[in-house]
Design an enzyme around this catalytic site. Structure first.
Site, PDB file in Angstrom:
ATOM      1  N   LYS A 167      -1.243   6.551  -0.230  1.00 22.14           N
ATOM      2  CA  LYS A 167      -1.818   6.170   1.056  1.00 22.14           C
ATOM      3  C   LYS A 167      -0.750   5.718   2.051  1.00 22.14           C
ATOM      4  O   LYS A 167      -0.036   6.539   2.603  1.00 22.14           O
ATOM      5  CB  LYS A 167      -2.917   5.134   0.869  1.00 22.14           C
ATOM      6  CG  LYS A 167      -4.158   5.706   0.156  1.00 22.14           C
ATOM      7  CD  LYS A 167      -5.338   4.795   0.249  1.00 22.14           C
ATOM      8  CE  LYS A 167      -6.544   5.337  -0.532  1.00 22.14           C
ATOM      9  NZ  LYS A 167      -7.063   6.614  -0.030  1.00 22.14           N
ATOM     10  N   PHE A 172     -12.166   3.375  -8.980  1.00 21.40           N
ATOM     11  CA  PHE A 172     -11.912   4.715  -8.445  1.00 21.40           C
ATOM     12  C   PHE A 172     -10.427   5.007  -8.581  1.00 21.40           C
ATOM     13  O   PHE A 172      -9.584   4.228  -8.125  1.00 21.40           O
ATOM     14  CB  PHE A 172     -12.320   4.823  -6.974  1.00 21.40           C
ATOM     15  CG  PHE A 172     -12.148   6.213  -6.421  1.00 21.40           C
ATOM     16  CD1 PHE A 172     -13.152   7.153  -6.576  1.00 21.40           C
ATOM     17  CD2 PHE A 172     -10.977   6.588  -5.777  1.00 21.40           C
ATOM     18  CE1 PHE A 172     -12.988   8.453  -6.092  1.00 21.40           C
ATOM     19  CE2 PHE A 172     -10.804   7.878  -5.296  1.00 21.40           C
ATOM     20  CZ  PHE A 172     -11.824   8.813  -5.451  1.00 21.40           C
ATOM     21  N   ASP A 218      -3.302   0.318 -10.507  1.00 18.19           N
ATOM     22  CA  ASP A 218      -3.526   1.308  -9.451  1.00 18.19           C
ATOM     23  C   ASP A 218      -3.466   0.558  -8.120  1.00 18.19           C
ATOM     24  O   ASP A 218      -4.398  -0.130  -7.728  1.00 18.19           O
ATOM     25  CB  ASP A 218      -4.895   1.958  -9.653  1.00 18.19           C
ATOM     26  CG  ASP A 218      -5.244   2.983  -8.574  1.00 18.19           C
ATOM     27  OD1 ASP A 218      -4.655   2.917  -7.472  1.00 18.19           O
ATOM     28  OD2 ASP A 218      -6.119   3.828  -8.815  1.00 18.19           O
TER      29      ASP A 218
END
Length: 410
Positions: free
Chosen positions: A250, A136, A221
């Site tokens: 985040k 993702f 990532d």
């Protein structure tokens, strides 16, 4: 009018919200409007790694608010420059680009890779990027295409071209899709939305070797794995495998929106003036929060992540031996997944009813992303609640049928 009814009336229904109306969040806990306290073992999808409203982060935010909130990237903001310097000093020689989110950070990485061969004719230019099944990477059209889960893509076709997918932890599947058009490989050190699946060290070592041999850009990532989540400031340090580019978001902003793309020196000149930008990228208030957050990531805190992470895994494995519904326990640091033999939504709801917040991803995997500051006592509380919930679920599943009083035919 009830806040839940108002939300359903005026907000696009793209989130399956848990029915908690948050009144306050402080430390390891969230409090609802009725005063109920919840131990937060999800931290806003690993955004509040340093607990909710950490005093040093709040103080940094207030201090920056007293100076200015926004001046645009046409001027120098010292708080932004200082953060870039900290990220480079704790990673490798190179440059940083700030954005607002993980998807944007990944978009920047993709654009750098695509721009590499911009001086070549189209039929010779490398542009394909390899990503992994079950991955993702975001919800923009490019990062959605990079994502290796088809359920996120339905209805948004046609998608951008130039992405191929290989099998995670399988270097041979990667080699099969590499071609003369391949320019980069993007990988998560731990697949988060994909069910909390850690990469095997040998796999990442082989990816690094392949990228070096083929002159491909290796992109990590680290949106979910970065900022101490896995036991080091960045997960690539846990594995000892250095990427060419890695992305953060985040928890980088300590609770405020912020993304970053960190680019090794050999690629820092690929994008020039006007090639990329972001109006709010590197917002001074977010950068002030991030400066405070990164300063909290000292050796003592990282040691806690490793020690309590090991203890958490150990206690979950004990639960696995007691409960047939647990199929697997896996993770890295304080990024932990418990795979079940049945869907986990009801278990998440029962844990919530008992004052524990967690998440279920891939339908069958309970995902734990607690604050990096948790103690073994917090783990014990979580294990106790989870044990109680699993017992209740299994009692329902395996409750013996009542005898009707009639004899069964022989």
């Amino acid at each position: 009018m009830n806040i839940i009814k108002i939300e359903k009336k005026c907000h696009l229904q793209v989130y399956k919200r848990n029915e908690i109306v948050v009144k306050k969040a402080s430390g390891k806990y969230i409090y609802d409007e009725e005063g109920k306290k919840y131990l937060d073992f999800f931290t806003g999808v690993s955004v509040c790694n340093f607990e909710h409203c950490h005093p040093r982060i709040v103080s940094a935010i207030k201090g920056q608010l007293n100076d200015y909130m926004h001046v645009s990237n046409l001027y120098y903001a010292p708080v932004q420059v200082n953060l870039a310097d900290k990220l480079i000093s704790r990673s490798f020689k190179g440059k940083v680009f700030f954005s607002n989110s993980g998807a944007e950070a990944n978009e920047c990485a993709i654009k750098i890779a695509r721009k590499l061969d911009s001086d070549k004719a189209r039929n010779k230019k490398r542009y394909e990027i390899i990503t992994f099944n079950n991955s993702f990477h975001g919800r923009t059209l490019a990062t959605l295409t990079a994502t290796g889960q088809e359920k996120f893509k339905k209805g948004f076709e046609p998608l951008p071209v130039g992405f191929k997918h290989a099998d995670y932890n399988d270097i041979n599947s990667v080699k099969k899709v590499v071609s003369e058009k391949t320019v980069a490989i993007i990988v998560e050190p731990v697949q988060g939305e994909g069910g909390v699946v850690p990469a095997k060290k040998e796999f990442l070592v082989q990816l690094r070797k392949l990228c070096t041999q083929k002159k491909l850009v290796l992109i990590f990532d680290e949106i979910q794995t970065g900022m101490g989540r896995c036991g080091e400031i960045f997960a690539w340090k846990v594995y000892g495998v250095r990427p060419d580019i890695f992305t953060l978001a985040k928890s980088l902003g300590g609770g405020l929106p912020l993304g970053a793309t960190i680019v090794a020196a050999q690629y820092d000149g690929v994008l020039g003036f006007g090639d990329h930008g972001s109006t709010f990228g590197g917002n001074p208030v977010s950068c002030a929060a991030a400066n405070a957050a990164i300063d909290l990531l000292d050796e003592e805190l990282l040691k806690n992540v490793k020690e309590v992470g090991r203890y958490f895994m150990q206690e979950l494995l004990k639960l696995k031996s007691k409960h047939k519904v647990i199929k697997d326990v896996r993770g890295l640091g304080l990024m932990v997944g418990v795979e079940l033999t049945e869907k986990g939504a009801a278990i998440v709801k029962k844990c919530q009813d008992n004052g524990l917040l967690l998440n279920c991803t891939k339908d069958y995997v309970l995902r734990f992303l607690p604050p990096l500051t948790i103690t073994k006592k917090d783990v014990d509380t979580t294990i106790k609640i989870l044990d109680k919930v699993l017992k209740s679920v299994e009692n329902i599943r395996f409750r013996p049928l009542k005898q009707s009083g009639r004899r069964l035919p022989s």
